[in-house]
Each structure stands twice: as C-alpha cells, then as structure tokens.
Design a protein around this motif. Structure first.
Motif, mmCIF file in Angstrom:
data_model
loop_
_atom_site.group_PDB
_atom_site.id
_atom_site.type_symbol
_atom_site.label_atom_id
_atom_site.label_comp_id
_atom_site.label_asym_id
_atom_site.label_seq_id
_atom_site.Cartn_x
_atom_site.Cartn_y
_atom_site.Cartn_z
ATOM 1 N N ARG A 1 51.268 35.809 41.228
ATOM 2 C CA ARG A 1 51.485 34.441 41.706
ATOM 3 C C ARG A 1 50.541 34.071 42.832
ATOM 4 O O ARG A 1 49.992 32.969 42.867
ATOM 5 N N VAL A 2 50.319 34.988 43.775
ATOM 6 C CA VAL A 2 49.531 34.637 44.962
ATOM 7 C C VAL A 2 48.024 34.831 44.766
ATOM 8 O O VAL A 2 47.241 34.452 45.640
ATOM 9 N N LEU A 3 47.614 35.393 43.627
ATOM 10 C CA LEU A 3 46.185 35.572 43.347
ATOM 11 C C LEU A 3 45.577 34.310 42.735
ATOM 12 O O LEU A 3 46.224 33.629 41.943
ATOM 13 N N HIS A 4 44.303 34.043 43.081
ATOM 14 C CA HIS A 4 43.533 33.014 42.380
ATOM 15 C C HIS A 4 43.423 33.410 40.917
ATOM 16 O O HIS A 4 43.355 34.607 40.607
ATOM 17 N N PRO A 5 43.318 32.449 39.996
ATOM 18 C CA PRO A 5 42.957 32.802 38.624
ATOM 19 C C PRO A 5 41.635 33.577 38.636
ATOM 20 O O PRO A 5 40.686 33.196 39.313
ATOM 21 N N GLY A 6 41.605 34.688 37.937
ATOM 22 C CA GLY A 6 40.425 35.551 37.920
ATOM 23 C C GLY A 6 40.398 36.574 39.038
ATOM 24 O O GLY A 6 39.525 37.437 39.060
ATOM 25 N N GLY A 7 41.359 36.513 39.962
ATOM 26 C CA GLY A 7 41.406 37.452 41.086
ATOM 27 C C GLY A 7 41.850 38.834 40.649
ATOM 28 O O GLY A 7 42.681 38.991 39.751
ATOM 29 N N PHE A 8 41.294 39.850 41.306
ATOM 30 C CA PHE A 8 41.584 41.244 40.960
ATOM 31 C C PHE A 8 42.716 41.813 41.814
ATOM 32 O O PHE A 8 42.827 41.522 43.007
ATOM 33 N N PHE A 9 43.508 42.671 41.189
ATOM 34 C CA PHE A 9 44.523 43.477 41.857
ATOM 35 C C PHE A 9 44.157 44.922 41.585
ATOM 36 O O PHE A 9 44.136 45.360 40.435
ATOM 37 N N VAL A 10 43.808 45.654 42.634
ATOM 38 C CA VAL A 10 43.426 47.056 42.484
ATOM 39 C C VAL A 10 44.265 47.918 43.425
ATOM 40 O O VAL A 10 44.770 47.437 44.438
ATOM 41 N N GLY A 11 44.377 49.179 43.071
ATOM 42 C CA GLY A 11 45.115 50.081 43.944
ATOM 43 C C GLY A 11 45.280 51.451 43.342
ATOM 44 O O GLY A 11 44.658 51.799 42.338
ATOM 45 N N SER A 12 46.154 52.204 43.998
ATOM 46 C CA SER A 12 46.427 53.569 43.562
ATOM 47 C C SER A 12 47.837 53.948 43.985
ATOM 48 O O SER A 12 48.434 53.300 44.833
ATOM 49 N N ASP A 13 48.334 54.984 43.368
ATOM 50 C CA ASP A 13 49.612 55.559 43.782
ATOM 51 C C ASP A 13 49.614 57.038 43.423
ATOM 52 O O ASP A 13 48.805 57.488 42.617
ATOM 53 N N SER A 14 50.505 57.767 44.071
ATOM 54 C CA SER A 14 50.592 59.211 43.892
ATOM 55 C C SER A 14 51.289 59.562 42.592
ATOM 56 O O SER A 14 52.195 58.855 42.157
#
Length: 196
Positions: A122-135
């Motif tokens: 919801r809070v990302l621009h269209p085309g915006g990336f969400f990146v990350g990691s978890d254990s």
C-alpha cells in the motif's frame, strides 16, 4: 527481545553479519530517493542504509528502541517513527522503496505478517521495490528467542505470500543461514486497501 538477543543485535559480530547480509539482500536494486525501513531495532541496518539513500524513514514498534534511534540520528537524513508495521501511519504510495531485515520472524503471527506485507504494498509507489532478508529456523535462532517472539518465515512459501499480498516476486533465494527476497509493486494493478 530477551537480553541475549538484545546483546547480540548490538554486537560487533552482528554488525559484520548485518553488513554482509544487507549487501546480499539489496544487491543492485534501486530503492529510489525515499525509502522505508521496517523494524530497524537498534539501527545497525539503518546506519548502513542511510549512507546510500537520500531519505530514510525507519518504522519501529518498540518505543525504547525508536526513541534511542531517533535521538542518535537527529539531524540526519533519517526520520524515526514509532509505529506498528501492520497499520502503518503513512499515505498510499508514499515510498519509492521498502526494506526489512531479519525482523519478519518477530511479527507474532502469520496473519499479522501477511497484514504487514499488504501494508508495504500500500505505501509503495507503483513499481517500487520491497527487498529484505530473514533468518532460517535453526537451533541458534530458537535459543536466542527463548521467551521472545519467534514466528519463522519459510522461504519455500514466501513467494506465494508476497503474491497474495499483490506483489510481483522477482526473487527468493536462500543460503545456509538466511533467505533474501526482492519483490515489486506492479505498475498497473490497484493496491488493496488496509486489511481490517
């Protein structure tokens, strides 16, 4: 977090692990000029991220950690907000990119984790990336979470969960200790409103 976990997350060993993990998770992804970091804890990832983005907003649920991080980074390009990532206090399409590092397993249920994913979309621009990691779940992860919240996230089902939230999944990759992900808010499809 319990005392052992708090100590570890402030240690030089963890700082080194975080630096490597951050580079691995982000890779060459362009997060844009206005980035949201979800759950920075004591801010080791924030310290590294803020040197590579023009503006960084760190959303932290723990009032003590949020207050400490805010005081430490006052006057920098980082704004620290105390708040819940499952009900973000931000406008739709406010951020060019979003990141989450080793914090999803602290969200107390799969339902709330999924709600967090929908909020990121919801809070990302269209085309915006969400990146990350978890254990990845192992004996050490369980040990440092004794008396603490631990709801492991499986990399084998995480693509489907991101897609359910509305993301286009570009990659989910694991190594022996963790997994990373890269997803994007589609440019043409509408975003779902808040999940109640």
């Amino acid at each position: 977090m319990n005392r052992l976990h708090q100590w570890l997350c402030r240690s030089d060993r963890w700082r080194s692990i975080v630096a490597q993990g951050l580079r691995w998770a982000i890779g060459n992804t362009d997060l844009g000029p206005n980035v949201l970091e979800i759950g920075p804890g004591p801010g080791l990832t924030t310290d590294l991220l803020r040197t590579s983005v023009p503006r960084l907003t760190a959303l932290e649920i723990d009032p003590t950690l949020a207050g400490s991080l805010s005081s430490r980074l006052k006057g920098s390009n980082v704004q620290v907000i105390e708040g819940d990532a499952t009900e973000m206090p931000f406008a739709d399409s406010e951020f060019s990119g979003a990141v989450s590092f080793t914090m999803l397993h602290h969200v107390p249920s799969r339902r709330l984790q999924n709600k967090l994913l929908a909020e990121v979309l919801r809070v990302l621009h269209p085309g915006g990336f969400f990146v990350g990691s978890d254990s990845l779940q192992n004996w050490f992860l369980r040990m440092i979470h004794i008396g603490d919240t631990l709801v492991p996230v499986s990399p084998d089902t995480f693509s489907a969960r991101l897609e359910s939230a509305g993301f286009e999944v570009l990659e989910v990759q694991k190594n022996s200790q963790a997994f990373r992900f890269c997803a994007r808010r589609p440019t043409t499809s509408p975003v779902k409103t808040r999940i109640g």
